[in-house]
Design a protein around this motif. Structure first.
Motif, PDB file in Angstrom:
ATOM      1  N   THR A  30      -5.329   9.559   1.579  1.00 38.56           N
ATOM      2  CA  THR A  30      -5.618   9.478   0.138  1.00 38.56           C
ATOM      3  C   THR A  30      -4.969   7.889  -0.554  1.00 38.56           C
ATOM      4  O   THR A  30      -3.773   8.075  -0.289  1.00 38.56           O
ATOM      5  CB  THR A  30      -5.206  10.816  -0.534  1.00 38.56           C
ATOM      6  OG1 THR A  30      -5.737  11.767  -0.029  1.00 38.56           O
ATOM      7  CG2 THR A  30      -5.541  10.455  -2.251  1.00 38.56           C
ATOM      8  N   LEU A  31      -5.895   7.193  -0.935  1.00 40.86           N
ATOM      9  CA  LEU A  31      -5.150   5.779  -1.438  1.00 40.86           C
ATOM     10  C   LEU A  31      -5.709   5.758  -2.614  1.00 40.86           C
ATOM     11  O   LEU A  31      -6.976   5.807  -3.109  1.00 40.86           O
ATOM     12  CB  LEU A  31      -5.767   4.774  -0.601  1.00 40.86           C
ATOM     13  CG  LEU A  31      -5.484   3.156  -1.016  1.00 40.86           C
ATOM     14  CD1 LEU A  31      -4.167   3.157  -0.852  1.00 40.86           C
ATOM     15  CD2 LEU A  31      -6.224   2.285  -0.028  1.00 40.86           C
ATOM     16  N   LEU A  32      -4.471   5.591  -3.604  1.00 42.16           N
ATOM     17  CA  LEU A  32      -4.872   5.222  -5.053  1.00 42.16           C
ATOM     18  C   LEU A  32      -5.995   6.505  -5.439  1.00 42.16           C
ATOM     19  O   LEU A  32      -6.692   6.160  -6.415  1.00 42.16           O
ATOM     20  CB  LEU A  32      -5.273   4.075  -5.366  1.00 42.16           C
ATOM     21  CG  LEU A  32      -4.486   2.902  -5.247  1.00 42.16           C
ATOM     22  CD1 LEU A  32      -4.970   1.638  -5.011  1.00 42.16           C
ATOM     23  CD2 LEU A  32      -3.357   2.982  -6.198  1.00 42.16           C
ATOM     24  N   LEU A  82       0.838  -1.329   0.033  1.00 41.43           N
ATOM     25  CA  LEU A  82       0.020   0.016  -0.027  1.00 41.43           C
ATOM     26  C   LEU A  82       1.035   1.270  -0.036  1.00 41.43           C
ATOM     27  O   LEU A  82       0.361   2.353  -0.482  1.00 41.43           O
ATOM     28  CB  LEU A  82      -0.969  -0.113   1.391  1.00 41.43           C
ATOM     29  CG  LEU A  82      -2.111  -0.974   1.241  1.00 41.43           C
ATOM     30  CD1 LEU A  82      -2.792  -0.731   2.390  1.00 41.43           C
ATOM     31  CD2 LEU A  82      -2.865  -0.680   0.186  1.00 41.43           C
ATOM     32  N   GLN A  83       1.941   1.247   0.717  1.00 42.88           N
ATOM     33  CA  GLN A  83       2.820   2.480   0.826  1.00 42.88           C
ATOM     34  C   GLN A  83       3.056   3.244  -0.563  1.00 42.88           C
ATOM     35  O   GLN A  83       2.974   4.395  -0.168  1.00 42.88           O
ATOM     36  CB  GLN A  83       4.054   2.039   1.595  1.00 42.88           C
ATOM     37  CG  GLN A  83       5.104   3.482   1.987  1.00 42.88           C
ATOM     38  CD  GLN A  83       4.079   4.270   3.123  1.00 42.88           C
ATOM     39  OE1 GLN A  83       4.108   3.862   4.211  1.00 42.88           O
ATOM     40  NE2 GLN A  83       3.330   5.362   2.457  1.00 42.88           N
ATOM     41  N   PRO A  84       3.386   2.778  -1.583  1.00 41.29           N
ATOM     42  CA  PRO A  84       3.529   3.558  -2.685  1.00 41.29           C
ATOM     43  C   PRO A  84       2.241   4.272  -3.039  1.00 41.29           C
ATOM     44  O   PRO A  84       2.431   5.192  -3.956  1.00 41.29           O
ATOM     45  CB  PRO A  84       4.092   2.526  -3.820  1.00 41.29           C
ATOM     46  CG  PRO A  84       4.566   1.393  -2.945  1.00 41.29           C
ATOM     47  CD  PRO A  84       3.665   1.563  -2.128  1.00 41.29           C
ATOM     48  N   HIS A  85       1.109   4.039  -2.549  1.00 43.73           N
ATOM     49  CA  HIS A  85      -0.211   4.433  -3.190  1.00 43.73           C
ATOM     50  C   HIS A  85      -0.722   5.186  -2.319  1.00 43.73           C
ATOM     51  O   HIS A  85      -2.306   5.444  -2.513  1.00 43.73           O
ATOM     52  CB  HIS A  85      -0.985   3.458  -3.738  1.00 43.73           C
ATOM     53  CG  HIS A  85      -0.070   2.250  -4.742  1.00 43.73           C
ATOM     54  ND1 HIS A  85       0.340   2.605  -5.994  1.00 43.73           N
ATOM     55  CD2 HIS A  85       0.197   1.066  -4.477  1.00 43.73           C
ATOM     56  CE1 HIS A  85       0.906   1.867  -6.508  1.00 43.73           C
ATOM     57  NE2 HIS A  85       0.750   0.673  -5.609  1.00 43.73           N
ATOM     58  N   VAL A  86      -0.231   5.561  -1.144  1.00 45.82           N
ATOM     59  CA  VAL A  86      -0.900   6.389   0.218  1.00 45.82           C
ATOM     60  C   VAL A  86      -0.062   7.600   0.268  1.00 45.82           C
ATOM     61  O   VAL A  86       1.236   7.420   0.298  1.00 45.82           O
ATOM     62  CB  VAL A  86      -1.262   5.500   1.147  1.00 45.82           C
ATOM     63  CG1 VAL A  86      -0.007   4.976   1.981  1.00 45.82           C
ATOM     64  CG2 VAL A  86      -2.212   6.060   2.176  1.00 45.82           C
ATOM     65  N   ASP A  87      -0.669   8.722   0.894  1.00 46.01           N
ATOM     66  CA  ASP A  87      -0.060   9.804   1.198  1.00 46.01           C
ATOM     67  C   ASP A  87       0.482   9.853   2.584  1.00 46.01           C
ATOM     68  O   ASP A  87       0.676  11.160   3.066  1.00 46.01           O
ATOM     69  CB  ASP A  87      -0.915  11.126   0.714  1.00 46.01           C
ATOM     70  CG  ASP A  87      -2.106  11.123   1.617  1.00 46.01           C
ATOM     71  OD1 ASP A  87      -2.349  10.047   2.156  1.00 46.01           O
ATOM     72  OD2 ASP A  87      -2.793  12.423   1.650  1.00 46.01           O
ATOM     73  N   VAL A  88       0.171   8.842   3.310  1.00 47.88           N
ATOM     74  CA  VAL A  88       0.983   8.705   4.958  1.00 47.88           C
ATOM     75  C   VAL A  88       1.653   7.911   5.044  1.00 47.88           C
ATOM     76  O   VAL A  88       1.801   6.726   4.185  1.00 47.88           O
ATOM     77  CB  VAL A  88      -0.350   8.486   5.444  1.00 47.88           C
ATOM     78  CG1 VAL A  88       0.025   8.411   7.126  1.00 47.88           C
ATOM     79  CG2 VAL A  88      -1.470   9.492   5.524  1.00 47.88           C
TER      80      VAL A  88
END
Length: 356
Positions: A183-185, A163-169
């Motif tokens: 924000t996820l994807l 998930l990490q590459p696609h989330v702003d946290v």
């Protein structure tokens, strides 16, 4: 549970996506849900070794707000809600007046006077009626938001990495039971580092109308879709009770190993919960014969309890079960489980069966 013209099965926002993926659909708690896609074992192993994603949008969500929100939840639950800071989540119980459970739930603290509750799908109407009844005299507002949310569970040892590459946290800074906006994807979501598989992972709250698009994008980044079959084998290996099996309105919840959920405070059903449970929940391992809910548990030929959940463990390679047995018979090492009139040896093992 069967569907009739008068009681059609409910559908989650991902129903069309499940059909596209070739899922085998089954009735579950009044919902039409995917039991498997490629197969229970493959989906189970994907979650244990990499990461998978479950549709848990059938779960219910209630929002509790107002000056008395904390006091109200302190009264209607057994765990200490006052310990929750905004952005933290907590496993909890809704007891009834007799000391059984209306439901087991998760409590998320949004702010000083605002909470989000997640409840079991089959108990939404019952829980809602119970909470409305208990709210008299408290300055609280209750809102049923169950239709507003899609809920996806991303679970597995590689959940954070995927998930990490696609989330702003920065997910590495979020500990277990953290609850936060992200924000996820490209979708505005709420993430909770919670789950029901014995693995690390995140539950993703997303607007119902955006759930299918987010699901498709999660599959595109490599997450394996997993159904109810794998969810059950995973939770059973992890020793997690399931409402309607190990918990119920008429079962003493402290028969389980979850005594830590009850704190020393005034709450609904306190006297009943303080009474000693007449039965205990134990773990059983068998060599080769799978057992199911309701099968008798025997000690020296005498029935002392029954299986509440059972499966053939994909991780351990042999059948496992949880069973409620008489308290005076719960410390033995060897039992038998009766399967179609024949007794099969079973040994008591400590819960959970599996822990990463």
């Amino acid at each position: 549970m069967t569907s009739t013209p008068e009681t059609p099965l409910k559908r989650t926002p991902l129903h069309a996506a499940h059909l596209r993926a070739g899922a085998r659909m089954v009735p579950f708690g009044g919902w039409d849900m995917p039991v498997q896609y490629t197969g229970v074992r493959a989906e189970h192993e994907a979650v244990r070794t990499r990461a998978g994603v479950f549709d848990v949008s059938h779960m219910g969500e209630f929002r509790v707000t107002g000056p008395d929100a904390e006091a109200f939840l302190q009264r209607v639950t057994t765990n200490d809600v006052s310990k929750l800071k905004p952005g933290r989540a907590q496993y909890n119980w809704l007891p009834n007046e007799a000391g059984g459970l209306v439901d087991d739930i998760y409590v998320y603290r949004v702010g000083p006077e605002e909470f989000l509750l997640v409840v079991n799908a089959s108990n939404i109407e019952k829980d809602w009626a119970h909470l409305l009844n208990q709210a008299a005299g408290f300055a609280v507002t209750l809102a049923d938001e169950s239709d507003r949310w899609g809920l996806l569970a991303v679970q597995g040892p590689e959940a954070e990495t995927m998930l990490q590459p696609h989330v702003d946290v920065d997910l590495s800074t979020k500990k277990k039971n953290a609850f936060f906006k992200a924000t996820l994807l490209g979708f505005d979501v709420l993430l909770a580092r919670t789950g029901y598989t014995g693995e690390d992972g995140f539950e993703v709250f997303v607007k119902a109308e955006e759930a299918e698009s987010l699901w498709d994008r999660l599959l595109a980044v490599g997450l394996t879709p997993a159904g109810l079959g794998a969810r059950d084998t995973l939770r059973l290996e992890a020793g997690f009770p399931l409402y309607g099996h190990e918990f119920a309105d008429d079962l003493h919840p402290l028969a389980s190993t979850y005594t830590w959920v009850v704190k020393d405070k005034e709450h609904v059903g306190r006297a009943g919960i303080q009474a000693a449970p007449p039965v205990r929940l134990i773990g059983l391992a068998l060599d080769r014969v799978p057992v199911r809910e309701g099968y008798p548990v025997l000690l020296n030929g005498e029935r002392v309890g029954q299986v509440t959940s059972g499966t053939s463990s994909p991780t351990l390679g042999h059948p496992i079960a949880m069973a409620l047995v008489r308290a005076d018979a719960a410390s033995e090492d060897a039992y038998e489980v009766e399967v179609r009139g024949k007794a099969h040896p079973a040994r008591r093992v400590e819960l959970p069966f599996y822990k990463r």
